[in-house]
Design a protein around this motif. Structure first.
Motif, PDB file in Angstrom:
ATOM      1  N   ALA A 123      39.240  11.276  14.332  1.00 62.30           N
ATOM      2  CA  ALA A 123      40.419  11.242  13.060  1.00 62.30           C
ATOM      3  C   ALA A 123      39.407  11.172  11.650  1.00 62.30           C
ATOM      4  O   ALA A 123      40.332  12.118  11.253  1.00 62.30           O
ATOM      5  N   ASP A 124      38.871  10.531  11.620  1.00 61.64           N
ATOM      6  CA  ASP A 124      38.334  10.238  10.348  1.00 61.64           C
ATOM      7  C   ASP A 124      37.789  11.982  10.666  1.00 61.64           C
ATOM      8  O   ASP A 124      37.918  12.041   9.038  1.00 61.64           O
ATOM      9  N   GLU A 125      37.005  12.112  11.414  1.00 62.19           N
ATOM     10  CA  GLU A 125      36.165  13.293  10.965  1.00 62.19           C
ATOM     11  C   GLU A 125      37.354  14.583  10.579  1.00 62.19           C
ATOM     12  O   GLU A 125      37.232  15.578   9.612  1.00 62.19           O
ATOM     13  N   LEU A 126      38.326  14.691  10.797  1.00 64.60           N
ATOM     14  CA  LEU A 126      39.596  15.469  11.335  1.00 64.60           C
ATOM     15  C   LEU A 126      40.009  14.747   9.701  1.00 64.60           C
ATOM     16  O   LEU A 126      41.092  15.803   9.114  1.00 64.60           O
ATOM     17  N   ALA A 127      39.543  14.001   9.156  1.00 64.83           N
ATOM     18  CA  ALA A 127      40.757  13.884   7.779  1.00 64.83           C
ATOM     19  C   ALA A 127      42.197  14.076   8.553  1.00 64.83           C
ATOM     20  O   ALA A 127      42.668  13.858   7.344  1.00 64.83           O
ATOM     21  N   THR A 169      34.230  22.544  14.273  1.00 67.93           N
ATOM     22  CA  THR A 169      32.027  22.238  14.513  1.00 67.93           C
ATOM     23  C   THR A 169      32.648  20.408  15.439  1.00 67.93           C
ATOM     24  O   THR A 169      32.613  20.563  16.449  1.00 67.93           O
ATOM     25  N   ALA A 170      33.231  19.971  14.141  1.00 67.01           N
ATOM     26  CA  ALA A 170      33.785  18.478  15.176  1.00 67.01           C
ATOM     27  C   ALA A 170      34.424  18.511  16.449  1.00 67.01           C
ATOM     28  O   ALA A 170      33.907  17.397  17.389  1.00 67.01           O
ATOM     29  N   ILE A 171      35.168  19.593  16.580  1.00 66.14           N
ATOM     30  CA  ILE A 171      36.197  19.573  17.805  1.00 66.14           C
ATOM     31  C   ILE A 171      34.910  19.944  19.293  1.00 66.14           C
ATOM     32  O   ILE A 171      34.894  19.137  19.876  1.00 66.14           O
ATOM     33  N   ALA A 172      34.119  21.170  18.229  1.00 62.70           N
ATOM     34  CA  ALA A 172      33.167  21.379  19.669  1.00 62.70           C
ATOM     35  C   ALA A 172      32.531  20.553  20.058  1.00 62.70           C
ATOM     36  O   ALA A 172      32.005  20.748  21.400  1.00 62.70           O
ATOM     37  N   ASP A 173      31.584  19.498  19.390  1.00 64.03           N
ATOM     38  CA  ASP A 173      30.867  18.009  19.469  1.00 64.03           C
ATOM     39  C   ASP A 173      31.467  17.432  21.027  1.00 64.03           C
ATOM     40  O   ASP A 173      31.103  17.273  21.618  1.00 64.03           O
TER      41      ASP A 173
END
Length: 525
Positions: free
Chosen positions: A148-152, A268-272
């Motif tokens: 959630a943080d990475e997706l803001a 990229t965040a979701i792929a990781d």
């Protein structure tokens, strides 16, 4: 291939909703379970009278409440066999209670083919594994909060996701909150999740009975009472609406749209996160995207096509969320049914992405990346010109990167061995020669110049982190690196301290995001 509009204008809600379809399968639920629970949550939020900011937190919390639950599927399959079925048990037996505990214990060792193997797993679980279960649940919420943080994501969504498994009576995970200390978005999302399943499987009265039974225990009694009073309205028409369209249009406040940079960052965040599904595929999507992007330059692709194939690489394996790690991480030969499950990954990926106009372009390429020129690929047995150029390039990059990664049944191949394999596939008429040579040329020009590790990690600590991230035990790491177990334990302690990790999943994510999973070397063409 039809290009359509620039995918840079995709709505964040579309990306999260697409991911939710994979989360459904990871819990042995039909696709759109999460979308339906989001609609239920939003109807409850309206009845409660929440403002737009809090409703936005309810919206994203409902769609991502279980997003971290695949991160330790490797361990789940090790103890319980089919991790998808095991996670689905929570809707049958609840999160706490004797029936759930008995069901979990009955699954221990079920992935073993022999009685002796099952007993061995049971003994190992009794001596150490049982301690992992609570930690796993806590870690799921921690990772959901991190994504959630990475997706803001807006408002208090990260905080609400971090409290996903807290219960009203204080007996949840990690058990640090109770009652109104728990964010209201968490309380609503939790009730919506469970009543969706009860209603879909057994009807409105079953949903009411669940709310009565868990009122004041798992569920906020005031929200449970509101649901009981308005259940018919809250659950009305769920079978009649297009869940995707309804959820996308119901996004509270102004819909967040991602520019090109934001879209790439979110993918990229979701792929990781998706690649945490197996220790053997950590960072796979990110690595394939980097490789295919460089190969696209070798082929002289225009920037729009290059962007399209790079983004397709990031999403191409999303469908593995719907495959048990008892299959993904199996060290022995797969049965026919198991192979078929793997062959369906491109189809599931496409199914997850096809409802979004922007994401569907990526899904169309992902759908074809495992097809082969001679018609021997999957899922549709396409051949020759039926396979797009982008899919041919993605397929070559995916094969190369997969060969360079370890699998449960083999070690990682050397660069020379991987190149030989790829060129043999060209000679056999399965892979496109130009795409293979572009991939190999791109791989050959990638030279790491890193002299010091991130977070102050030493070269030896990076070696240990790579192996621990892949799921190796302390004993295995010691044997691989020819050092003592105590030395390995000391390294792990230092690594976790330096990178702020507390378990394998968070350490693996750090390794993925810092490009530490492939040994530093120049790859010859």
């Amino acid at each position: 291939m039809e290009r359509g509009s620039d995918p840079g204008g995709v709505r964040l809600a579309e990306l999260v909703a697409a991911l939710s379809l994979g989360i459904d399968l990871g819990f042995s639920q039909p696709m759109e379970h999460v979308l339906r629970q989001c609609l239920i949550a939003l109807r409850l939020a309206e009845l409660v009278g929440l403002d737009d900011d809090t409703r936005a937190s309810v919206y994203y919390s409902a769609m991502l409440v279980n997003v971290g639950c695949h991160s330790d599927a490797h361990e789940q399959a090790k103890w319980f066999g089919d991790d998808l079925e095991m996670k689905g048990d929570k809707y049958l037996y609840g999160l706490r209670g004797l029936r759930g505990a008995v069901a979990m214990l009955s699954r221990i060792g079920s992935g073993s083919d022999t009685t002796i193997g099952r007993l061995r797993v049971g003994l190992e679980f009794a001596t150490s594994g049982y301690k992992d279960v609570d930690d796993m649940i806590v870690n799921h919420a921690t990772l959901a909060c991190r994504l959630a943080d990475e997706l803001a994501l807006p408002g208090e969504t990260p905080k609400a996701l971090g409290a996903s498994y807290e219960m009203w009576d204080g007996h949840g995970w990690p058990g640090e909150m109770r009652g109104e200390e728990i964010p209201v978005a968490s309380r609503i999302a939790t009730l919506a999740e469970f009543v969706e399943v009860a209603h879909r499987v057994h009807g409105v009265e079953a949903a009411r009975e669940l709310a009565r039974r868990q009122r004041g225990k798992q569920f906020d009694p005031a929200i449970a009472d509101l649901f009981l009073a308005k259940a018919d309205d809250v659950l009305a028409g769920l079978d009649d609406v297009d869940s995707w369209e309804a959820v996308i249009e119901a996004e509270p406040a102004l819909g967040v749209r991602l520019d090109d940079a934001g879209f790439d960052s979110a993918l990229t965040a979701i792929a990781d996160f998706v690649d945490l599904k197996s220790p053997y595929t950590l960072g796979h999507g990110r690595a394939v995207a980097e490789l295919v992007d460089a190969a696209a330059v070798q082929l002289g692709m225009r920037d729009p096509d290059r962007n399209l194939v790079r983004r397709s690489a990031l999403v191409h394996a999303f469908g593995k969320l719907g495959v048990s790690n008892a299959i993904l991480d199996k060290a022995t030969p797969l049965g026919a049914g198991e192979r078929e499950r793997l062959r369906m990954i491109p189809f599931v990926t496409h199914r997850m992405l096809r409802q979004s106009p922007a994401l569907s372009q990526l899904g169309a390429i992902a759908l074809q990346h495992a097809e082969r020129l001679d018609g021997s690929g999957h899922p549709n047995g396409l051949s020759g010109a039926m396979i797009s150029r982008e899919a041919r390039l993605l397929g070559a990059a995916d094969v190369y990167q997969s060969l360079r990664e370890p699998r449960a049944y083999r070690e990682a191949l050397s660069p020379d061995e991987a190149a030989t394999r790829l060129r043999s596939e060209v000679r056999a008429g399965r892979l496109d020669a130009d795409c293979v040579e572009a991939v190999l040329a791109a791989a050959g020009h990638r030279v790491s110049k890193r002299s010091a590790g991130p977070a102050g990690l030493t070269a030896r600590e990076i070696d240990v982190l790579r192996l621990i991230a892949r799921g190796m035990s302390t004993k295995d790491v010691a044997e691989r690196l020819v050092i003592s177990r105590k030395t390995v334990s000391n390294h792990v302690e230092h690594i976790y301290t330096k990178i702020g990790a507390s378990n394998r999943a968070t350490a693996a994510l750090f390794a993925t995001q810092h490009g530490l999973l492939v040994a530093e070397e120049t790859v010859p063409v």
